[in-house]
Design a protein around this motif. Structure first.
Motif, PDB file in Angstrom:
ATOM      1  N   SER A   1       9.417   6.288   5.603  1.00  0.00           N
ATOM      2  CA  SER A   1       8.892   6.213   7.186  1.00  0.00           C
ATOM      3  C   SER A   1       8.812   4.817   7.506  1.00  0.00           C
ATOM      4  O   SER A   1       8.995   4.415   8.766  1.00  0.00           O
ATOM      5  CB  SER A   1       7.495   6.807   7.252  1.00  0.00           C
ATOM      6  N   GLY A   2       8.456   3.725   6.526  1.00  0.00           N
ATOM      7  CA  GLY A   2       8.321   2.546   6.933  1.00  0.00           C
ATOM      8  C   GLY A   2       9.868   1.813   7.111  1.00  0.00           C
ATOM      9  O   GLY A   2       9.826   1.240   8.257  1.00  0.00           O
ATOM     10  N   LEU A   3      10.695   2.249   6.321  1.00  0.00           N
ATOM     11  CA  LEU A   3      11.946   1.665   6.473  1.00  0.00           C
ATOM     12  C   LEU A   3      12.619   1.893   7.695  1.00  0.00           C
ATOM     13  O   LEU A   3      13.310   1.222   8.487  1.00  0.00           O
ATOM     14  CB  LEU A   3      12.979   1.941   5.365  1.00  0.00           C
ATOM     15  N   HIS A   4      12.460   3.270   7.973  1.00  0.00           N
ATOM     16  CA  HIS A   4      13.062   3.792   9.495  1.00  0.00           C
ATOM     17  C   HIS A   4      12.623   3.202  10.485  1.00  0.00           C
ATOM     18  O   HIS A   4      13.105   3.338  11.602  1.00  0.00           O
ATOM     19  CB  HIS A   4      12.916   5.252   9.422  1.00  0.00           C
ATOM     20  N   GLN A   5      11.585   2.516  10.567  1.00  0.00           N
ATOM     21  CA  GLN A   5      10.994   1.913  11.391  1.00  0.00           C
ATOM     22  C   GLN A   5      11.070   0.080  11.446  1.00  0.00           C
ATOM     23  O   GLN A   5      10.365  -0.528  11.962  1.00  0.00           O
ATOM     24  CB  GLN A   5       9.427   2.055  11.800  1.00  0.00           C
ATOM     25  N   GLY A   6      11.708  -0.208  10.413  1.00  0.00           N
ATOM     26  CA  GLY A   6      12.062  -1.764  10.119  1.00  0.00           C
ATOM     27  C   GLY A   6      11.261  -2.275   9.336  1.00  0.00           C
ATOM     28  O   GLY A   6      10.973  -3.626   9.458  1.00  0.00           O
ATOM     29  N   ALA A   7      10.126  -1.691   8.747  1.00  0.00           N
ATOM     30  CA  ALA A   7       8.953  -2.440   7.980  1.00  0.00           C
ATOM     31  C   ALA A   7       9.300  -2.535   6.504  1.00  0.00           C
ATOM     32  O   ALA A   7      10.252  -2.173   6.130  1.00  0.00           O
ATOM     33  CB  ALA A   7       7.690  -1.225   7.757  1.00  0.00           C
ATOM     34  N   THR A   8       8.984  -3.595   6.240  1.00  0.00           N
ATOM     35  CA  THR A   8       9.000  -4.198   4.536  1.00  0.00           C
ATOM     36  C   THR A   8       8.278  -3.208   3.969  1.00  0.00           C
ATOM     37  O   THR A   8       7.095  -2.829   4.292  1.00  0.00           O
ATOM     38  CB  THR A   8       8.668  -5.753   4.489  1.00  0.00           C
ATOM     39  N   VAL A   9       8.838  -2.769   2.854  1.00  0.00           N
ATOM     40  CA  VAL A   9       8.173  -2.027   1.881  1.00  0.00           C
ATOM     41  C   VAL A   9       7.953  -2.625   0.513  1.00  0.00           C
ATOM     42  O   VAL A   9       8.799  -3.389  -0.142  1.00  0.00           O
ATOM     43  CB  VAL A   9       9.019  -0.673   1.430  1.00  0.00           C
ATOM     44  N   VAL A  10       6.892  -2.533  -0.031  1.00  0.00           N
ATOM     45  CA  VAL A  10       6.220  -3.541  -1.047  1.00  0.00           C
ATOM     46  C   VAL A  10       6.304  -2.453  -2.234  1.00  0.00           C
ATOM     47  O   VAL A  10       5.666  -1.220  -2.084  1.00  0.00           O
ATOM     48  CB  VAL A  10       5.036  -4.229  -0.963  1.00  0.00           C
ATOM     49  N   LEU A  11       6.520  -2.589  -3.410  1.00  0.00           N
ATOM     50  CA  LEU A  11       6.489  -1.837  -4.409  1.00  0.00           C
ATOM     51  C   LEU A  11       5.990  -2.490  -5.722  1.00  0.00           C
ATOM     52  O   LEU A  11       6.184  -3.679  -5.846  1.00  0.00           O
ATOM     53  CB  LEU A  11       7.954  -0.963  -5.140  1.00  0.00           C
ATOM     54  N   HIS A  12       5.236  -1.881  -6.540  1.00  0.00           N
ATOM     55  CA  HIS A  12       5.105  -2.400  -7.966  1.00  0.00           C
ATOM     56  C   HIS A  12       5.528  -1.714  -9.133  1.00  0.00           C
ATOM     57  O   HIS A  12       6.012  -0.433  -8.971  1.00  0.00           O
ATOM     58  CB  HIS A  12       3.432  -2.477  -8.029  1.00  0.00           C
ATOM     59  N   ASP A  13       5.741  -2.527 -10.124  1.00  0.00           N
ATOM     60  CA  ASP A  13       6.432  -1.917 -11.342  1.00  0.00           C
ATOM     61  C   ASP A  13       5.366  -0.772 -11.888  1.00  0.00           C
ATOM     62  O   ASP A  13       4.373  -1.079 -12.357  1.00  0.00           O
ATOM     63  CB  ASP A  13       6.551  -2.792 -12.406  1.00  0.00           C
ATOM     64  N   ASP A  14       5.685   0.624 -11.948  1.00  0.00           N
ATOM     65  CA  ASP A  14       4.903   1.317 -12.217  1.00  0.00           C
ATOM     66  C   ASP A  14       5.414   1.792 -13.753  1.00  0.00           C
ATOM     67  O   ASP A  14       4.923   3.146 -14.283  1.00  0.00           O
ATOM     68  CB  ASP A  14       4.897   2.639 -11.543  1.00  0.00           C
ATOM     69  N   SER A  15       6.066   1.254 -14.653  1.00  0.00           N
ATOM     70  CA  SER A  15       6.513   1.677 -15.873  1.00  0.00           C
ATOM     71  C   SER A  15       5.298   1.633 -16.956  1.00  0.00           C
ATOM     72  O   SER A  15       5.303   2.384 -18.048  1.00  0.00           O
ATOM     73  CB  SER A  15       7.575   0.637 -16.501  1.00  0.00           C
ATOM     74  N   GLY A  16       4.353   1.215 -16.625  1.00  0.00           N
ATOM     75  CA  GLY A  16       3.082   1.363 -17.469  1.00  0.00           C
ATOM     76  C   GLY A  16       1.832   2.099 -16.768  1.00  0.00           C
ATOM     77  O   GLY A  16       2.228   2.684 -15.701  1.00  0.00           O
ATOM     78  N   PRO A  17       0.675   2.107 -17.419  1.00  0.00           N
ATOM     79  CA  PRO A  17      -0.401   2.778 -16.824  1.00  0.00           C
ATOM     80  C   PRO A  17      -0.674   2.261 -15.427  1.00  0.00           C
ATOM     81  O   PRO A  17      -0.442   0.990 -15.423  1.00  0.00           O
ATOM     82  CB  PRO A  17      -1.486   2.900 -17.967  1.00  0.00           C
ATOM     83  N   PHE A  18      -1.472   3.222 -14.843  1.00  0.00           N
ATOM     84  CA  PHE A  18      -1.703   2.804 -13.295  1.00  0.00           C
ATOM     85  C   PHE A  18      -2.975   1.678 -13.711  1.00  0.00           C
ATOM     86  O   PHE A  18      -3.952   1.673 -14.512  1.00  0.00           O
ATOM     87  CB  PHE A  18      -2.464   3.853 -12.637  1.00  0.00           C
ATOM     88  N   ASP A  19      -2.892   0.480 -12.773  1.00  0.00           N
ATOM     89  CA  ASP A  19      -3.939  -0.578 -12.964  1.00  0.00           C
ATOM     90  C   ASP A  19      -4.360  -1.005 -11.592  1.00  0.00           C
ATOM     91  O   ASP A  19      -3.448  -1.541 -10.760  1.00  0.00           O
ATOM     92  CB  ASP A  19      -3.019  -1.788 -13.698  1.00  0.00           C
TER      93      ASP A  19
END
Length: 343
Positions: free
Chosen positions: A248-266
């Motif tokens: 939804s963000g990308l289709h409107q030209g927004a930057t999408v931020v992700l975090h590494d979720d390979s560990g427990p939620f922090d």
């Protein structure tokens, strides 16, 4: 003349042509622009096309529950490569789909068999699982170096080599009829796949409308949500809810931020990233996320002055957590007013 329908790659290409130098996806130290992702995903499509992966039968020849495109499993945690892998597979007219890396091997094997997997893109730490599940299957393997130190599987091609594949000829033209596929997480019984036409999921879950035009996409990228600031889907991209926020963000030209979720939620990591990247929107999953976030906000302050919206779904969010999040915002606004001398 009926309104035009859109494939997901079609929308991306309009945005990438309009704002090629804008950051598209950020995860850790990796930052990719819309233009870079467009180039890299064309190479991914060329790689899979050279191996015979893509379209088998057009949607018009199939029953609604059938798939006429080669499925590509994503056994990955969050990363820029997750988005690139999806768009690259779509460009090849193959079907990428999410795989819960916490499946038991028997569950994953059953899913691979049911779906008819032809290729797997995996973070290297999941290589032993993919090896056990894929035994006896003729699979194209692509590995993403995750710094785990786990070696790639025999016959696997590194993701960075894939994105350097020369694009020597025309690529397939994706269709609005091409599939978007999501597999359930296994909490509702045997894992199963859910299918949408891309044109349908674009309208129902990814910020599209029935009357979307190239001009309206360009306008959104320049003056709408895309220009407002980064979007932050906090859940793993392995879940549909995070994908829908991201696209939804990308289709409107927004930057999408992700975090590494390979560990427990922090919660500290999540909020520190929101603060650092000045995100304007976050999506979370009910009390499982809201509770720890509320506790962390009570422990120490974060500068979330850019944050306008917190969306929650996929599970219930208790009123006590909603009120606590609102109180945190009220305290922040109050402090800002006092610092400016406002009443």
């Amino acid at each position: 003349m009926p309104p035009r329908e859109w494939s997901l790659v079609g929308v991306h290409d309009v945005v990438a042509a309009e704002v090629p130098d804008r950051e598209m996806v950020v995860c850790g130290d990796t930052r990719r622009t819309f233009g870079e992702v467009a180039r890299r995903t064309k190479s991914i499509a060329a790689f899979f096309g050279a191996r015979g992966l893509g379209l088998r039968r057009e949607r018009s020849e199939l029953e609604p529950w059938e798939g006429g495109q080669d499925p590509i499993a994503l056994v990955m945690h969050n990363g820029v490569e997750y988005i690139e892998a999806m768009l690259g597979a779509y460009r090849a007219r193959a079907v990428p789909f999410n795989v819960n890396q916490h499946y038991r091997p028997a569950e994953m094997r059953a899913l691979f068999t049911d779906v008819g997997v032809r290729a797997v893109i995996y973070h290297r730490r999941y290589g032993p699982l993919v090896e056990a599940v894929g035994e006896g299957l003729d699979l194209v393997l692509v590995d993403v170096d995750d710094g785990s130190g786990v070696p790639p599987l025999s016959g696997s091609t590194s993701f960075e080599d894939v994105v350097r594949t020369p694009v020597d000829g025309p690529l397939p033209v994706p269709s609005p009829d091409d599939l978007y596929m999501v597999c359930t997480g296994g909490t509702t019984g045997r894992p199963k796949a859910v299918l949408w036409r891309q044109a349908d999921i674009y309208v129902s879950g990814m910020a599209g409308t029935d009357d979307t035009t190239e001009e309206s996409i360009i306008h959104a990228a320049n003056a709408g949500a895309g220009a407002g600031g980064p979007w932050y889907p906090v859940p793993p991209l392995m879940h549909a809810a995070a994908q829908w926020t991201a696209y939804s963000g990308l289709h409107q030209g927004a930057t999408v931020v992700l975090h590494d979720d390979s560990g427990p939620f922090d919660a500290e990591t999540v909020l520190a990233l929101a603060e650092r990247e000045r995100v304007v929107l976050m999506s979370i999953v009910g009390d499982a996320y809201a509770g720890p976030l509320v506790e962390e906000l009570a422990r120490r302050p974060y500068d979330l002055s850019s944050l306008v919206t917190i969306g929650t779904g996929g599970a219930a969010t208790g009123e006590q957590h909603i009120r606590a999040l609102l109180r945190s915002e009220e305290r922040r606004v109050g402090k800002e007013c006092r610092s400016r001398g406002s009443p």
